[in-house]
Design a protein around this motif. Structure first.
Motif, PDB file in Angstrom:
ATOM      1  N   SER A  38       0.871  -0.997   0.205  1.00  0.00           N
ATOM      2  CA  SER A  38       0.055  -0.029   0.116  1.00  0.00           C
ATOM      3  C   SER A  38       0.871   1.182  -0.203  1.00  0.00           C
ATOM      4  CB  SER A  38      -0.757  -0.058   1.101  1.00  0.00           C
ATOM      5  OG  SER A  38      -1.899  -1.232   1.305  1.00  0.00           O
ATOM      6  N   SER A  39       0.428   2.267  -0.407  1.00  0.00           N
ATOM      7  CA  SER A  39       1.001   3.774  -0.276  1.00  0.00           C
ATOM      8  C   SER A  39      -0.054   4.598  -0.306  1.00  0.00           C
ATOM      9  CB  SER A  39       1.727   3.905  -1.638  1.00  0.00           C
ATOM     10  OG  SER A  39       2.339   5.007  -1.503  1.00  0.00           O
ATOM     11  N   SER A  40       0.121   5.767   0.304  1.00  0.00           N
ATOM     12  CA  SER A  40      -0.913   6.981   0.122  1.00  0.00           C
ATOM     13  C   SER A  40      -0.269   8.391   0.430  1.00  0.00           C
ATOM     14  CB  SER A  40      -1.724   6.746   1.587  1.00  0.00           C
ATOM     15  OG  SER A  40      -1.154   6.875   2.469  1.00  0.00           O
ATOM     16  N   GLU A  41      -0.791   9.080  -0.038  1.00  0.00           N
ATOM     17  CA  GLU A  41      -0.439  10.845  -0.124  1.00  0.00           C
ATOM     18  C   GLU A  41      -1.590  11.618   0.109  1.00  0.00           C
ATOM     19  OE1 GLU A  41       1.943  12.162  -3.116  1.00  0.00           O
ATOM     20  OE2 GLU A  41       3.509  10.314  -3.346  1.00  0.00           O
ATOM     21  N   LYS A  42      -1.217  12.652   1.097  1.00  0.00           N
ATOM     22  CA  LYS A  42      -2.378  13.456   1.333  1.00  0.00           C
ATOM     23  C   LYS A  42      -2.560  14.330   0.231  1.00  0.00           C
ATOM     24  CE  LYS A  42      -1.977  13.682   6.434  1.00  0.00           C
ATOM     25  NZ  LYS A  42      -1.962  14.636   7.617  1.00  0.00           N
ATOM     26  N   ILE A  43      -3.948  14.921  -0.067  1.00  0.00           N
ATOM     27  CA  ILE A  43      -4.304  15.694  -1.117  1.00  0.00           C
ATOM     28  C   ILE A  43      -4.248  17.133  -0.595  1.00  0.00           C
ATOM     29  CG2 ILE A  43      -5.968  16.549  -2.410  1.00  0.00           C
ATOM     30  CD1 ILE A  43      -6.889  13.532  -3.216  1.00  0.00           C
ATOM     31  N   SER A  44      -3.637  18.116  -1.439  1.00  0.00           N
ATOM     32  CA  SER A  44      -3.685  19.600  -0.698  1.00  0.00           C
ATOM     33  C   SER A  44      -4.694  20.238  -1.227  1.00  0.00           C
ATOM     34  CB  SER A  44      -2.283  20.191  -1.132  1.00  0.00           C
ATOM     35  OG  SER A  44      -1.232  19.589  -0.308  1.00  0.00           O
ATOM     36  N   LEU A  45      -5.784  20.754  -0.482  1.00  0.00           N
ATOM     37  CA  LEU A  45      -6.909  21.564  -1.083  1.00  0.00           C
ATOM     38  C   LEU A  45      -6.397  22.947  -1.083  1.00  0.00           C
ATOM     39  CD1 LEU A  45      -9.700  19.538   0.893  1.00  0.00           C
ATOM     40  CD2 LEU A  45      -8.813  19.194  -1.524  1.00  0.00           C
ATOM     41  N   LEU A  46      -6.981  23.515  -2.024  1.00  0.00           N
ATOM     42  CA  LEU A  46      -6.967  25.010  -2.235  1.00  0.00           C
ATOM     43  C   LEU A  46      -7.810  26.001  -1.896  1.00  0.00           C
ATOM     44  CD1 LEU A  46      -4.810  24.547  -5.387  1.00  0.00           C
ATOM     45  CD2 LEU A  46      -3.778  24.628  -2.963  1.00  0.00           C
ATOM     46  N   TYR A  47      -7.900  27.041  -1.010  1.00  0.00           N
ATOM     47  CA  TYR A  47      -9.053  27.865  -0.766  1.00  0.00           C
ATOM     48  C   TYR A  47      -8.846  29.119  -1.223  1.00  0.00           C
ATOM     49  CZ  TYR A  47      -9.854  23.675   2.265  1.00  0.00           C
ATOM     50  OH  TYR A  47      -9.876  22.599   2.777  1.00  0.00           O
ATOM     51  N   PRO A  48      -8.691  29.419  -2.564  1.00  0.00           N
ATOM     52  CA  PRO A  48      -8.489  30.932  -3.180  1.00  0.00           C
ATOM     53  C   PRO A  48      -9.242  32.055  -2.674  1.00  0.00           C
ATOM     54  CG  PRO A  48      -9.315  29.431  -4.969  1.00  0.00           C
ATOM     55  CD  PRO A  48      -9.146  28.536  -3.907  1.00  0.00           C
ATOM     56  N   ASN A  49     -10.540  31.499  -2.331  1.00  0.00           N
ATOM     57  CA  ASN A  49     -11.463  32.545  -2.080  1.00  0.00           C
ATOM     58  C   ASN A  49     -12.468  31.896  -1.084  1.00  0.00           C
ATOM     59  OD1 ASN A  49     -10.941  35.145  -3.658  1.00  0.00           O
ATOM     60  ND2 ASN A  49     -11.380  33.532  -5.523  1.00  0.00           N
ATOM     61  N   PRO A  50     -13.125  32.780  -0.280  1.00  0.00           N
ATOM     62  CA  PRO A  50     -14.118  32.024   0.749  1.00  0.00           C
ATOM     63  C   PRO A  50     -15.399  31.368   0.001  1.00  0.00           C
ATOM     64  CG  PRO A  50     -13.814  34.271   1.168  1.00  0.00           C
ATOM     65  CD  PRO A  50     -13.278  34.165  -0.190  1.00  0.00           C
ATOM     66  N   GLY A  51     -15.388  30.021   0.480  1.00  0.00           N
ATOM     67  CA  GLY A  51     -16.230  29.047  -0.254  1.00  0.00           C
ATOM     68  C   GLY A  51     -15.785  28.251  -1.497  1.00  0.00           C
ATOM     69  N   TRP A  52     -14.602  28.606  -2.005  1.00  0.00           N
ATOM     70  CA  TRP A  52     -13.956  27.742  -2.966  1.00  0.00           C
ATOM     71  C   TRP A  52     -12.941  26.921  -2.583  1.00  0.00           C
ATOM     72  CZ3 TRP A  52     -12.287  31.427  -7.676  1.00  0.00           C
ATOM     73  CH2 TRP A  52     -13.429  32.796  -8.042  1.00  0.00           C
ATOM     74  N   VAL A  53     -13.238  25.758  -3.168  1.00  0.00           N
ATOM     75  CA  VAL A  53     -12.187  24.613  -2.885  1.00  0.00           C
ATOM     76  C   VAL A  53     -11.802  23.992  -4.205  1.00  0.00           C
ATOM     77  CG1 VAL A  53     -12.105  22.415  -1.608  1.00  0.00           C
ATOM     78  CG2 VAL A  53     -13.848  24.103  -0.929  1.00  0.00           C
ATOM     79  N   GLU A  54     -10.335  24.120  -4.301  1.00  0.00           N
ATOM     80  CA  GLU A  54      -9.757  23.557  -5.593  1.00  0.00           C
ATOM     81  C   GLU A  54      -8.542  22.457  -5.192  1.00  0.00           C
ATOM     82  OE1 GLU A  54     -10.464  27.827  -8.217  1.00  0.00           O
ATOM     83  OE2 GLU A  54      -8.421  27.124  -7.510  1.00  0.00           O
ATOM     84  N   LEU A  55      -8.125  21.902  -6.305  1.00  0.00           N
ATOM     85  CA  LEU A  55      -7.099  21.019  -6.226  1.00  0.00           C
ATOM     86  C   LEU A  55      -6.376  21.341  -7.553  1.00  0.00           C
ATOM     87  CD1 LEU A  55      -9.872  19.352  -5.522  1.00  0.00           C
ATOM     88  CD2 LEU A  55      -8.054  17.441  -5.206  1.00  0.00           C
TER      89      LEU A  55
END
Length: 522
Positions: A38-55
């Motif tokens: 097995s292997s895993s990595e955390k995903i970095s979520l981006l929050y450029p503006n209030p209410g916005w969620v990006e990758l």
């Protein structure tokens, strides 16, 4: 030299990668469905503006390749021993890119993103929607066709792709120009990964992922021309829809050194359902991860909901189509992670003992609504909140209130599902990281007045994608064989009558009401 024997090739394995909301996990499975590496990595979520969620698309691609290679290495294997690749992904997170160059026009816009909430509210309250509802009621009365009943009660949600894509088409110049030039590809994460793995040779998705976008007609089994026309979404940008078990192509040799057949694309919740072997009508699966998703197998017919349950294609394998009815609560693991960030505890594993250390939550209620409230309340403008705080409130009371809120939302979804589908529930399985918490599991069993099975494998989305890929190449021969591979780690039986909790639930429902419409414009 490896040779086939009894439908199995000795020394061969299935690689499955699951791209979740917060992490990418890869597992290598053997014939007995044991995890070899097995292997895993955390995903970095981006929050450029209030209410916005990006990758970031490029970062996600590099992580996918890294996790796949590391899982095979951890198993002590070589890539040439991998006989098939299965991919499970979070749903309704999308990007667009150039058909000519493969360059993305913007970051992935996450299913949690709320940038289109005003657009959604505007459309739901518009004259066009009222006209659609009215005309569809008439057509349903005349024809009795269920798709007209759906159209007569449909309301839009930010969790579906529909209006986040409309927002991108309205606000991003590169996307607008690409559409005009016939140079725009749309894709959820599965489609984009497939495009990259095949060096741009394949632009496709499967029925389970397509059905979760909100743009797919699960009755006609195609992209909805009516909806696209209504909201001005160009049909030309959408991928081809294939069976869930299908040879989508092979990975380009430059990526893993050898071509690996890509034998399944499947949406994460449907993959978990398949991993739990919920193959029969009435089987129920509850996934408690970043959000909670409760699904019931409705057989070969999609369910028409009036309370916000969503009909999705579970999987299409050969000529068989299995449908699910789904309800969700967006903020489950999210709430626990938020509480951890506030130093209410250092490790989520501590929360069970903290909740059990006090007899109740001391009148404190928590509303888990960082991303609005979904079925049956369906309010994108609701806020998260603690209510009933007092000088006697401790960290343990706060933690118990958070865990109770998860079980209370489970009960809401289960009741709506039972009332609407009228399908007798056969078995209930739970998976996802939060199902490790015995307090949440036991309280949920009590509130359901039903036993709930917790499997040995918690990462059921990955297992489901592996099962589907393995069936496609004869690694496993049948669903009956897959059922024999399952293993229950613990069964939670109802111990307390849920009505003992009724005063607490009544108070919590009052807190829900007070949190609703918080972010609505005056």
């Amino acid at each position: 030299m490896d040779s086939p024997r009894n439908g199995f090739i000795k020394g061969r394995y299935i690689l499955s990668v699951d791209v979740g909301t917060t992490s990418i996990r890869g597992h290598v499975y053997d014939k007995e469905a044991n995890i070899k590496g097995s292997s895993s990595e955390k995903i970095s979520l981006l929050y450029p503006n209030p209410g916005w969620v990006e990758l970031d698309p490029e970062e996600l691609w590099l992580q996918f390749v890294s996790v796949a290679k590391a899982a095979v290495q951890a198993a002590g294997l070589q890539m040439k021993q991998i006989t098939a690749l299965g991919i499970s992904t979070q749903r309704a997170t999308f990007t667009t890119w150039s058909r000519k160059t493969g360059e993305t026009f913007h970051n992935f816009i996450s299913w949690q993103d709320r940038r289109a909430s005003e657009l959604v509210t505007s459309w739901n309250n518009s004259f066009t929607m009222k006209a659609l509802h009215g005309s569809s009621k008439v057509l349903h009365f005349i024809t009795r066709r269920k798709q007209f009943l759906v159209a007569s009660i449909i309301t839009f949600s930010t969790q579906h792709v529909t209006f986040r894509l409309a927002w991108a088409l309205q606000n991003l110049k590169k996307v607008q120009e690409a559409v005009e030039e016939g140079n725009c590809c749309f894709g959820t994460i599965d489609t984009w990964l497939l495009y990259r793995l095949t060096k741009g040779a394949v632009h496709a998705t499967d029925y389970s992922n397509a059905s979760a976008t909100g743009i797919f007609d699960s009755y006609q089994m195609c992209w909805s021309g009516m909806l696209c026309s209504l909201i001005s979404l160009p049909l030309s940008i959408f991928p081809t829809v294939e069976n869930t078990s299908h040879k989508f192509g092979s990975t380009d040799t430059s990526i893993f050194g050898v071509p690996i057949p890509i034998m399944s694309l499947v949406a994460d919740q449907q993959a978990a359902m398949f991993g739990e072997c919920c193959f029969d009508t009435g089987d129920v699966k509850i996934t408690m991860g970043t959000g909670t998703f409760i699904n019931i197998n409705t057989g070969n017919k999609p369910h028409t909901s009036i309370s916000g349950l969503y009909p999705v294609v579970g999987w299409k394998i050969g000529q068989e189509v299995v449908y699910l009815a789904e309800g969700n609560a967006a903020d489950t693991g999210t709430a626990i992670k938020w509480a951890q960030g506030l130093d209410l505890f250092s490790d989520p594993a501590e929360t069970e003992a903290m909740a059990n250390s006090v007899p109740d939550a001391d009148g404190v209620c928590f509303v888990p609504s960082f991303s609005g409230l979904q079925a049956p309340l369906n309010d994108p403008h609701a806020c998260a909140s603690f209510m009933g705080l007092k000088p006697s409130t401790t960290k343990s009371h706060l933690v118990r209130a958070i865990l109770e809120s998860i079980a209370f939302r489970n009960k809401q979804l289960y009741e709506i599902m039972s009332e609407e589908t009228h399908i007798p529930v056969t078995n209930i399985w739970a998976d996802g990281g939060v199902c490790n918490n015995n307090f949440v599991m036991q309280l949920t069993a009590d509130l359901f007045s039903r036993k709930i099975n917790r499997p040995r494998h918690f990462d059921m989305s990955s297992l489901g994608a592996a099962f589907i890929a393995g069936l496609g190449i004869g690694f496993w021969s049948s669903k009956e064989e897959l059922k024999c591979l399952g293993c229950t780690e613990k069964v939670f039986y109802p111990q307390n009558v849920w009505k003992n909790y009724k005063p607490v639930i009544d108070r919590w429902e009052k807190a829900l009401t007070r949190s609703m419409h918080w972010y609505s414009k005056p």
